[in-house]
Design a protein around this motif. Structure first.
Motif, PDB file in Angstrom:
ATOM      1  N   LYS A  19       0.819  -1.217   0.000  1.00  0.00           N
ATOM      2  CA  LYS A  19       0.000   0.000   0.000  1.00  0.00           C
ATOM      3  C   LYS A  19       0.850   1.264   0.000  1.00  0.00           C
ATOM      4  O   LYS A  19       0.432   2.292  -0.528  1.00  0.00           O
ATOM      5  CB  LYS A  19      -0.941   0.001   1.201  1.00  0.00           C
ATOM      6  N   LYS A  20       2.038   1.199   0.569  1.00  0.00           N
ATOM      7  CA  LYS A  20       2.918   2.368   0.652  1.00  0.00           C
ATOM      8  C   LYS A  20       3.640   2.644  -0.667  1.00  0.00           C
ATOM      9  O   LYS A  20       4.027   3.777  -0.945  1.00  0.00           O
ATOM     10  CB  LYS A  20       3.945   2.139   1.773  1.00  0.00           C
ATOM     11  N   ARG A  21       3.809   1.631  -1.509  1.00  0.00           N
ATOM     12  CA  ARG A  21       4.587   1.790  -2.738  1.00  0.00           C
ATOM     13  C   ARG A  21       3.854   2.656  -3.755  1.00  0.00           C
ATOM     14  O   ARG A  21       2.698   2.430  -4.081  1.00  0.00           O
ATOM     15  CB  ARG A  21       4.861   0.415  -3.369  1.00  0.00           C
ATOM     16  N   VAL A  22       4.552   3.666  -4.219  1.00  0.00           N
ATOM     17  CA  VAL A  22       4.067   4.527  -5.291  1.00  0.00           C
ATOM     18  C   VAL A  22       5.217   4.737  -6.261  1.00  0.00           C
ATOM     19  O   VAL A  22       6.382   4.529  -5.922  1.00  0.00           O
ATOM     20  CB  VAL A  22       3.545   5.886  -4.782  1.00  0.00           C
ATOM     21  N   SER A  23       4.903   5.155  -7.465  1.00  0.00           N
ATOM     22  CA  SER A  23       5.959   5.488  -8.423  1.00  0.00           C
ATOM     23  C   SER A  23       6.519   6.860  -8.073  1.00  0.00           C
ATOM     24  O   SER A  23       5.781   7.841  -8.054  1.00  0.00           O
ATOM     25  CB  SER A  23       5.408   5.487  -9.846  1.00  0.00           C
ATOM     26  N   VAL A  24       7.818   6.899  -7.798  1.00  0.00           N
ATOM     27  CA  VAL A  24       8.492   8.138  -7.407  1.00  0.00           C
ATOM     28  C   VAL A  24       9.250   8.667  -8.619  1.00  0.00           C
ATOM     29  O   VAL A  24       9.998   7.938  -9.265  1.00  0.00           O
ATOM     30  CB  VAL A  24       9.458   7.876  -6.224  1.00  0.00           C
ATOM     31  N   ARG A  25       9.069   9.946  -8.875  1.00  0.00           N
ATOM     32  CA  ARG A  25       9.758  10.589 -10.001  1.00  0.00           C
ATOM     33  C   ARG A  25      10.553  11.816  -9.555  1.00  0.00           C
ATOM     34  O   ARG A  25      11.035  12.566 -10.388  1.00  0.00           O
ATOM     35  CB  ARG A  25       8.746  10.967 -11.080  1.00  0.00           C
ATOM     36  N   ASP A  26      10.667  11.998  -8.254  1.00  0.00           N
ATOM     37  CA  ASP A  26      11.386  13.144  -7.700  1.00  0.00           C
ATOM     38  C   ASP A  26      12.315  12.618  -6.609  1.00  0.00           C
ATOM     39  O   ASP A  26      11.859  12.278  -5.518  1.00  0.00           O
ATOM     40  CB  ASP A  26      10.380  14.158  -7.142  1.00  0.00           C
ATOM     41  N   PHE A  27      13.614  12.555  -6.940  1.00  0.00           N
ATOM     42  CA  PHE A  27      14.586  11.950  -6.038  1.00  0.00           C
ATOM     43  C   PHE A  27      15.555  12.987  -5.469  1.00  0.00           C
ATOM     44  O   PHE A  27      15.922  13.947  -6.151  1.00  0.00           O
ATOM     45  CB  PHE A  27      15.410  10.894  -6.783  1.00  0.00           C
ATOM     46  N   LEU A  28      15.980  12.750  -4.235  1.00  0.00           N
ATOM     47  CA  LEU A  28      17.079  13.518  -3.659  1.00  0.00           C
ATOM     48  C   LEU A  28      18.373  13.061  -4.334  1.00  0.00           C
ATOM     49  O   LEU A  28      18.457  11.920  -4.789  1.00  0.00           O
ATOM     50  CB  LEU A  28      17.165  13.277  -2.149  1.00  0.00           C
ATOM     51  N   PRO A  29      19.395  13.904  -4.369  1.00  0.00           N
ATOM     52  CA  PRO A  29      20.642  13.496  -5.027  1.00  0.00           C
ATOM     53  C   PRO A  29      21.484  12.524  -4.200  1.00  0.00           C
ATOM     54  O   PRO A  29      22.482  12.001  -4.692  1.00  0.00           O
ATOM     55  CB  PRO A  29      21.381  14.826  -5.220  1.00  0.00           C
ATOM     56  N   ASP A  30      21.075  12.241  -2.963  1.00  0.00           N
ATOM     57  CA  ASP A  30      21.839  11.365  -2.082  1.00  0.00           C
ATOM     58  C   ASP A  30      21.981   9.974  -2.683  1.00  0.00           C
ATOM     59  O   ASP A  30      20.995   9.394  -3.160  1.00  0.00           O
ATOM     60  CB  ASP A  30      21.152  11.229  -0.721  1.00  0.00           C
ATOM     61  N   PRO A  31      23.197   9.406  -2.646  1.00  0.00           N
ATOM     62  CA  PRO A  31      23.369   8.045  -3.179  1.00  0.00           C
ATOM     63  C   PRO A  31      22.642   7.011  -2.320  1.00  0.00           C
ATOM     64  O   PRO A  31      22.373   7.240  -1.137  1.00  0.00           O
ATOM     65  CB  PRO A  31      24.886   7.831  -3.127  1.00  0.00           C
TER      66      PRO A  31
END
Length: 169
Positions: free
Chosen positions: A8-20
């Motif tokens: 239920k928590k999983r969504v498609s993320v398209r905005d990432f932090l630059p942290d490795p």
């Protein structure tokens, strides 16, 4: 063990932090793929983890300029080593096998508090060349992984009664 919270928590993320993404996290994600079932346990897959910034930009270009692809700190190219194997039902096994492995990776990423996005819009030949994928193999999908900068709304899903039935259509 209840997996529904992660699902239920999983969504498609398209905005990432630059942290490795930490190597230990990536290895647990890859371990989830390794443990996934496959047709006749053939395990006809290879996973290429792309973290190099220049190579990620090449992946972005191969994905027709989708910026979020190049901004993801890790991209896993999900490849198959067996493009010809058909299961007894006549279907090719590799799209199913890779999809199951990618699903396992996405769920492990949720457990790691990471975001993912499955990418299937790309020029396969460009990806193959950039990653030196052998001629006999296919790149089935790309999986973006990283720390979410923002998380959108979960896409609406049909009610269970619309997609499932018992004993007949």
């Amino acid at each position: 063990m209840d997996l529904l919270p992660e699902i239920k928590k999983r969504v498609s993320v398209r905005d990432f932090l630059p942290d490795p993404v930490a190597k230990a996290q990536l290895e647990r994600i890859l371990e989830a793929a390794r443990l996934a079932p496959s047709a006749k346990n053939r395990q006809a897959w290879r996973f290429i983890v792309v973290q190099d910034g220049e190579l990620r930009k090449r992946m972005e270009s191969a994905c027709f300029g989708q910026e979020y692809v190049g901004n993801a700190p890790a991209i896993i190219a999900c490849c198959t080593t067996n493009v010809d194997y058909k299961m007894p039902n006549g279907q090719l096994s590799y799209p199913i096998d890779i999809s199951i492995a990618a699903s396992f990776m996405m769920l492990q990423a949720v457990r790691e508090n990471l975001g993912t996005c499955m990418i299937t819009t790309y020029d396969e030949q460009d990806v193959r060349v950039a990653l030196s994928v052998p001629y006999s193999m296919r790149v089935v999908m790309l999986l973006l992984i990283g720390h979410p900068a923002s998380v959108g709304e979960r896409a609406q899903k049909f009610p269970l009664r619309r997609i499932a039935s018992y004993d007949h259509w």
